[in-house]
Motif scaffolding. Sequence first.
Motif, PDB file in Angstrom:
ATOM      1  N   PRO A  98     -44.532 -56.546 107.178  1.00  8.26           N
ATOM      2  CA  PRO A  98     -44.126 -57.515 106.131  1.00  8.26           C
ATOM      3  C   PRO A  98     -44.793 -57.602 104.640  1.00  8.26           C
ATOM      4  O   PRO A  98     -45.892 -57.421 104.724  1.00  8.26           O
ATOM      5  CB  PRO A  98     -44.379 -58.900 106.714  1.00  8.26           C
ATOM      6  CG  PRO A  98     -44.244 -58.715 108.273  1.00  8.26           C
ATOM      7  CD  PRO A  98     -44.748 -57.240 108.201  1.00  8.26           C
ATOM      8  N   GLY A  99     -43.893 -57.525 103.768  1.00 12.55           N
ATOM      9  CA  GLY A  99     -44.729 -57.690 102.409  1.00 12.55           C
ATOM     10  C   GLY A  99     -45.176 -56.363 101.883  1.00 12.55           C
ATOM     11  O   GLY A  99     -45.631 -56.402 100.632  1.00 12.55           O
ATOM     12  N   ASN A 100     -45.174 -55.254 102.718  1.00 14.42           N
ATOM     13  CA  ASN A 100     -45.428 -53.965 101.938  1.00 14.42           C
ATOM     14  C   ASN A 100     -44.369 -53.089 101.999  1.00 14.42           C
ATOM     15  O   ASN A 100     -43.462 -52.997 102.473  1.00 14.42           O
ATOM     16  CB  ASN A 100     -46.349 -53.541 102.961  1.00 14.42           C
ATOM     17  CG  ASN A 100     -47.610 -54.111 103.196  1.00 14.42           C
ATOM     18  OD1 ASN A 100     -48.453 -54.302 102.091  1.00 14.42           O
ATOM     19  ND2 ASN A 100     -47.892 -54.415 104.524  1.00 14.42           N
ATOM     20  N   TRP A 101     -44.378 -52.471 100.540  1.00 15.43           N
ATOM     21  CA  TRP A 101     -43.350 -51.589 100.241  1.00 15.43           C
ATOM     22  C   TRP A 101     -43.787 -50.478  99.274  1.00 15.43           C
ATOM     23  O   TRP A 101     -44.572 -50.757  98.546  1.00 15.43           O
ATOM     24  CB  TRP A 101     -42.318 -52.310  99.103  1.00 15.43           C
ATOM     25  CG  TRP A 101     -41.253 -53.184  99.933  1.00 15.43           C
ATOM     26  CD1 TRP A 101     -41.371 -54.458 100.258  1.00 15.43           C
ATOM     27  CD2 TRP A 101     -40.001 -53.148 100.343  1.00 15.43           C
ATOM     28  NE1 TRP A 101     -40.525 -54.975 100.995  1.00 15.43           N
ATOM     29  CE2 TRP A 101     -39.411 -54.162 101.091  1.00 15.43           C
ATOM     30  CE3 TRP A 101     -39.079 -51.691 100.413  1.00 15.43           C
ATOM     31  CZ2 TRP A 101     -38.333 -54.160 101.660  1.00 15.43           C
ATOM     32  CZ3 TRP A 101     -38.147 -51.819 101.158  1.00 15.43           C
ATOM     33  CH2 TRP A 101     -37.667 -53.158 101.743  1.00 15.43           C
ATOM     34  N   GLN A 106     -48.673 -56.458 100.858  1.00 14.51           N
ATOM     35  CA  GLN A 106     -49.072 -57.928 101.414  1.00 14.51           C
ATOM     36  C   GLN A 106     -50.440 -58.749 100.895  1.00 14.51           C
ATOM     37  O   GLN A 106     -51.398 -57.843 100.957  1.00 14.51           O
ATOM     38  CB  GLN A 106     -49.054 -57.801 102.971  1.00 14.51           C
ATOM     39  CG  GLN A 106     -48.995 -59.205 103.549  1.00 14.51           C
ATOM     40  CD  GLN A 106     -48.987 -58.946 105.179  1.00 14.51           C
ATOM     41  OE1 GLN A 106     -49.518 -57.850 105.730  1.00 14.51           O
ATOM     42  NE2 GLN A 106     -48.338 -60.055 105.931  1.00 14.51           N
ATOM     43  N   GLY A 107     -50.185 -60.018 100.670  1.00 11.95           N
ATOM     44  CA  GLY A 107     -51.479 -60.704 100.044  1.00 11.95           C
ATOM     45  C   GLY A 107     -51.671 -60.723  98.457  1.00 11.95           C
ATOM     46  O   GLY A 107     -52.459 -61.346  98.190  1.00 11.95           O
ATOM     47  N   ARG A 108     -50.909 -59.699  97.995  1.00 17.60           N
ATOM     48  CA  ARG A 108     -50.893 -59.842  96.566  1.00 17.60           C
ATOM     49  C   ARG A 108     -49.627 -60.413  96.003  1.00 17.60           C
ATOM     50  O   ARG A 108     -48.560 -60.322  96.426  1.00 17.60           O
ATOM     51  CB  ARG A 108     -51.148 -58.429  95.976  1.00 17.60           C
ATOM     52  CG  ARG A 108     -52.381 -57.857  96.366  1.00 17.60           C
ATOM     53  CD  ARG A 108     -52.640 -56.338  95.465  1.00 17.60           C
ATOM     54  NE  ARG A 108     -53.782 -55.654  95.888  1.00 17.60           N
ATOM     55  CZ  ARG A 108     -54.065 -54.629  95.561  1.00 17.60           C
ATOM     56  NH1 ARG A 108     -53.202 -53.868  94.907  1.00 17.60           N
ATOM     57  NH2 ARG A 108     -55.146 -53.985  95.907  1.00 17.60           N
TER      58      ARG A 108
END
Length: 127
Positions: free
Chosen positions: A41-44, A58-60
């Motif tokens: 999730p959230g990483n591309w 993720q987290g940024r």
Amino acid sequence: MKLTGSTAWTLAVTVLAGVFWAVAPALAAETRCGWIANPTPGNWWLTDRQATWILRTQGRDYEPLGMDRIGDISAGEYVASNGSYGYACACAHVDTTVFDGEPYITAIHSFDLIPLARCEKDPALPR
């Protein structure tokens, strides 16, 4: 109002400068083809011949303009590698930068999924 020679010249230069600044970002865009990965999730990332370009982490709070152009990568040829997360092969017309030594995609102008075989057969791409 009648324009004098110098006024007309100034107006013409101003208009041309405005057109240049409006078009210049599109001229700087580049086409990058390779693996588009959404492993968690959230990483591309987009990995091409030159680098692994960060789209989201993720987290940024960082996200490139036009991220919505990617859509659902599982709608085309897709490899699930972590439940509903995975990777596909794609070409994107993008703007890029390097920040703190990390390559980033800053804008996505267009995005197309392409057959997995194209990335699989490209010797310059990692397996």
